[in-house]
Enzyme design. Structure first.
Site, short mmCIF file in Angstrom:
data_model
loop_
_atom_site.label_atom_id
_atom_site.label_comp_id
_atom_site.label_asym_id
_atom_site.label_seq_id
_atom_site.Cartn_x
_atom_site.Cartn_y
_atom_site.Cartn_z
N HIS A 123 42.80 2.15 22.86
CA HIS A 123 41.82 2.92 23.61
C HIS A 123 42.41 4.27 23.96
O HIS A 123 43.63 4.44 24.05
CB HIS A 123 41.43 2.18 24.89
CG HIS A 123 40.62 0.95 24.63
ND1 HIS A 123 39.82 0.38 25.60
CD2 HIS A 123 40.46 0.18 23.53
CE1 HIS A 123 39.22 -0.68 25.11
NE2 HIS A 123 39.60 -0.83 23.85
N GLU A 127 42.70 5.89 26.68
CA GLU A 127 43.57 5.89 27.86
C GLU A 127 44.96 5.34 27.51
O GLU A 127 45.98 5.88 27.96
CB GLU A 127 42.95 5.04 28.99
CG GLU A 127 41.62 5.56 29.48
CD GLU A 127 40.41 5.05 28.69
OE1 GLU A 127 39.29 5.23 29.19
OE2 GLU A 127 40.58 4.47 27.59
N CYS A 181 37.94 0.70 30.76
CA CYS A 181 37.62 -0.72 30.67
C CYS A 181 38.67 -1.54 31.44
O CYS A 181 39.64 -0.99 31.96
CB CYS A 181 37.57 -1.15 29.21
SG CYS A 181 39.21 -1.29 28.45
N CYS A 192 42.31 -1.17 30.14
CA CYS A 192 42.89 0.12 30.53
C CYS A 192 43.18 0.17 32.02
O CYS A 192 44.20 0.71 32.45
CB CYS A 192 41.98 1.26 30.10
SG CYS A 192 41.85 1.39 28.30
#
Length: 159
Positions: free
Chosen positions: A65, A67, A95, A98
């Site tokens: 992801h 992040e 999410c 993360c």
């Protein structure tokens, strides 16, 4: 703990980085490749030290992801606690994976554009867990601001 206990006001530097991330997300969406148009940045002392684009479909790795990529880029060749007190900006509310990594890394501030309640269901695996759940349960609680500039980015993530 009410959500307001962890609310923060974004700084000018954080807003500037978020604006840049939103522009980058739109550039990615126009490329029509396998990347989801999600972009994040890590700031230390008001300066962007790393960027990350979502690489999940490019790398065939569900952990890539934006992040996570930004945090990994920020700590390359740095001490383990390099992110303690840092800020993270992202175009989409982080999410659950993360948020866990943010808490473990000691990031102090999270600023996001589009919020969970206004995007497609596919972005979150545990819709009943809130930001307050993560922020309050973290060993080093973090504050957040969001949605910020949501209208500028929402069409990228809406159903």
């Amino acid at each position: 703990m009410p959500d307001d206990d962890h609310r923060i006001e974004p700084t000018e530097h954080e807003l500037g980085a978020l604006g840049h991330a939103i522009r980058r997300a739109f550039e990615i969406s126009e490329m029509h490749d396998d990347r989801a148009p999600i972009v994040a940045a890590v700031l230390i002392d008001g300066e962007v030290v790393a960027w990350g684009d979502n690489e999940v479909h490019v790398a065939n790795d569900p952990s890539r992801h934006a992040e996570i990529v930004a945090m990994a880029n920020a700590v390359a060749d740095q001490p383990e606690d390099a992110l303690r007190g840092a800020a993270l900006v992202t175009t989409l509310q982080p999410c659950e994976m993360c948020l866990g990594a943010i808490g473990m890394a000691g990031i102090a501030r999270v600023i996001f554009a589009a919020s969970k309640g206004n995007v497609g269901e596919g972005y979150f695996a545990y819709p009943d867990l809130s930001l307050a759940d993560f922020a309050g349960a973290a060993k080093r609680p973090f504050g957040w601001a969001g949605p910020v500039m949501e209208a500028d980015v929402l069409r990228l993530y809406a159903d």
